[in-house]
Design a protein around this motif. Structure first.
Motif, PDB file in Angstrom:
ATOM      1  N   UNK A  78       0.817  -1.204   0.000  1.00  0.00           N
ATOM      2  CA  UNK A  78       0.000   0.000   0.000  1.00  0.00           C
ATOM      3  C   UNK A  78       0.855   1.261   0.000  1.00  0.00           C
ATOM      4  N   UNK A  79       2.036   1.207   0.623  1.00  0.00           N
ATOM      5  CA  UNK A  79       2.845   2.423   0.715  1.00  0.00           C
ATOM      6  C   UNK A  79       3.404   2.872  -0.617  1.00  0.00           C
ATOM      7  N   UNK A  80       3.293   2.041  -1.655  1.00  0.00           N
ATOM      8  CA  UNK A  80       3.737   2.472  -2.980  1.00  0.00           C
ATOM      9  C   UNK A  80       2.791   3.490  -3.603  1.00  0.00           C
ATOM     10  N   UNK A  81       1.593   3.614  -3.049  1.00  0.00           N
ATOM     11  CA  UNK A  81       0.642   4.578  -3.597  1.00  0.00           C
ATOM     12  C   UNK A  81       0.206   4.171  -4.995  1.00  0.00           C
ATOM     13  N   UNK A  82       0.234   5.146  -5.890  1.00  0.00           N
ATOM     14  CA  UNK A  82      -0.200   4.882  -7.265  1.00  0.00           C
ATOM     15  C   UNK A  82       0.954   4.577  -8.203  1.00  0.00           C
ATOM     16  N   UNK A  83       2.125   4.421  -7.682  1.00  0.00           N
ATOM     17  CA  UNK A  83       3.272   4.107  -8.532  1.00  0.00           C
ATOM     18  C   UNK A  83       3.067   2.764  -9.207  1.00  0.00           C
ATOM     19  N   UNK A  89      11.231  -3.628 -14.106  1.00  0.00           N
ATOM     20  CA  UNK A  89      11.513  -2.904 -12.866  1.00  0.00           C
ATOM     21  C   UNK A  89      12.358  -3.765 -11.926  1.00  0.00           C
ATOM     22  N   UNK A  90      13.312  -3.121 -11.271  1.00  0.00           N
ATOM     23  CA  UNK A  90      14.030  -3.747 -10.160  1.00  0.00           C
ATOM     24  C   UNK A  90      13.320  -3.332  -8.878  1.00  0.00           C
ATOM     25  N   UNK A 108       7.686  -3.781  -1.869  1.00  0.00           N
ATOM     26  CA  UNK A 108       7.627  -2.630  -0.962  1.00  0.00           C
ATOM     27  C   UNK A 108       8.389  -1.421  -1.505  1.00  0.00           C
ATOM     28  N   UNK A 109       9.278  -1.627  -2.462  1.00  0.00           N
ATOM     29  CA  UNK A 109      10.014  -0.500  -3.047  1.00  0.00           C
ATOM     30  C   UNK A 109      10.283  -0.775  -4.515  1.00  0.00           C
ATOM     31  N   UNK A 110      10.320   0.322  -5.301  1.00  0.00           N
ATOM     32  CA  UNK A 110      10.702   0.266  -6.709  1.00  0.00           C
ATOM     33  C   UNK A 110      11.990   1.053  -6.853  1.00  0.00           C
ATOM     34  N   UNK A 111      13.050   0.408  -7.310  1.00  0.00           N
ATOM     35  CA  UNK A 111      14.327   1.096  -7.472  1.00  0.00           C
ATOM     36  C   UNK A 111      14.232   2.131  -8.597  1.00  0.00           C
TER      37      UNK A 111
END
Length: 371
Positions: A78-83, A89-90, A108-111
């Motif tokens: 959820x913390x990625x929002x609308x990304x 993608x890495x 949880x993260x997009x580099x």
């Protein structure tokens, strides 16, 4: 007037007794705002592992875990929002990353992306989709433009569009000409003779060592019209993939066989290559397209997609729009002097008119232009 004796009767005592049967489990108290302050601190996910997105399907992301052979299915946190998360993608992943069936991890993260290849959904503003930008793939190092030499015939207009998109995204282009057994590449190569454009020629039944060498050690994305043999090449590059292969219709147009982008790991090359290229690499197969919109590309970037013309723009008058309608244009001077192919200038102006929405309704599409 109420009788005191009546109030002390059985009915009043019964009601009082029932009221006393409730306890704290039956009461829900909403905490005040001051008792549970909200925080912007997010978990650091220090245990996250690196993954590479190889496929996207309706909110589920297939990821290859770096340094292993594990392939996991993940969802976005959820913390990625609308990304958005796209193929190439890495990402950083937490949860069950073993790759076992019926498990689900979490992205949880997009580099940061090193490159982004985009195309506009449609160049026509009046279309249903309008001018929506779409990310094709992320982090690609090379754009392989697959074009057949016959059935369907080569479309230089489509190649020009792909070159503009590649230069705009700072991705190296590679022209891959297929069906070399049916026609020669001379006409297409002559059209791009002024460019330092690398190419490979593929024929059925013959080795594709040149293509393997060009792909090894890189993340490459393949794009082309339907029916040009792109899926056939992928099946030869990665045996056992079994990408669907279609046929060309009677009007010379291919049918869509690949329905979604997918990244495939190339097997280790047996060719004598530098050590940095022996690790294989990745090939991203994309669905066949009939057009490659460039509405997201600026006019200056569009011109830089034609390296053989860009230097002549220094001879243009101030604020020249390069359409040729506002007086002398350095591009016209270059062509008149024999320094550039007039077909290249015509192609640039068609793309410019299409981008600005000023193309005449009778103007033929890219598919009508053959080398």
């Amino acid at each position: 007037m109420v009788n005191d004796g009546a109030r002390s009767g059985l009915g009043w005592r019964t009601r009082l007794t029932r009221k006393r049967e409730y306890d704290e489990d039956d009461v829900r108290v909403r905490p005040s705002r001051s008792s549970r302050p909200r925080t912007r601190t997010r978990p650091k996910h220090s245990d996250a592992v690196e993954g590479f997105v190889v496929a996207v399907d309706r909110g589920r992301y297939t990821c290859h875990i770096a340094g292993t052979d594990a392939v996991v299915t993940a969802m976005r946190a959820r913390e990625l929002g609308r990304r958005g998360v796209v193929v190439g993608d890495n990402v950083q992943i937490v949860g069950d990353v073993t790759g076992r069936p019926d498990t689900l991890a979490r992205i949880v993260r997009i580099d940061d992306r090193r490159s982004v290849l985009m195309r506009t959904a449609d160049d026509e503003e009046g279309s249903t989709e309008g001018r929506f930008e779409r990310v094709v793939v992320a982090n690609a190092e090379q754009l392989v433009i697959v074009n057949s030499l016959h059935d369907p015939p080569p479309r230089t207009g489509f190649i020009d569009r792909c070159l503009v998109a590649a230069y705009d995204a700072e991705i190296e282009p590679l022209l891959c000409l297929t069906k070399g057994d049916l026609a020669g590449p001379e006409a297409v190569l002559d059209y791009y003779s002024e460019l330092d454009l690398p190419y490979v020629l593929c024929r059925p039944g013959e080795p594709i060592d040149d293509l393997v060498a060009a792909l090894s050690g890189k993340v490459s994305v393949m794009i082309g019209h339907s029916g040009v043999g792109k899926s056939t090449l992928v099946n030869r590059l990665v045996p056992g993939t079994d990408r669907a292969v279609g046929v060309v219709s009677a009007v010379g147009k291919g049918r869509h066989t690949s329905t979604s982008a997918v990244a495939l790991r190339l097997p280790e090359s047996k060719l004598r290559l530098p050590e940095s290229k022996r690790s294989g690499g990745w090939i991203i197969d994309t669905p066949g397209v009939r057009s490659f919109g460039l509405a997201h590309v600026s006019a200056d970037s569009l011109l830089h997609g034609f390296p053989d013309l860009v230097e002549a723009s220094t001879r243009c008058a101030p604020n020249c729009d390069h359409t040729g309608a506002g007086g002398e244009c350095g591009l016209d001077m270059l062509v008149a002097e024999g320094g550039a192919d007039p077909r290249r200038l015509a192609s640039f102006r068609r793309l410019l008119a299409s981008k600005e929405g000023t193309a005449e309704p009778t103007e033929p599409t890219d598919e009508a232009y053959e080398a």
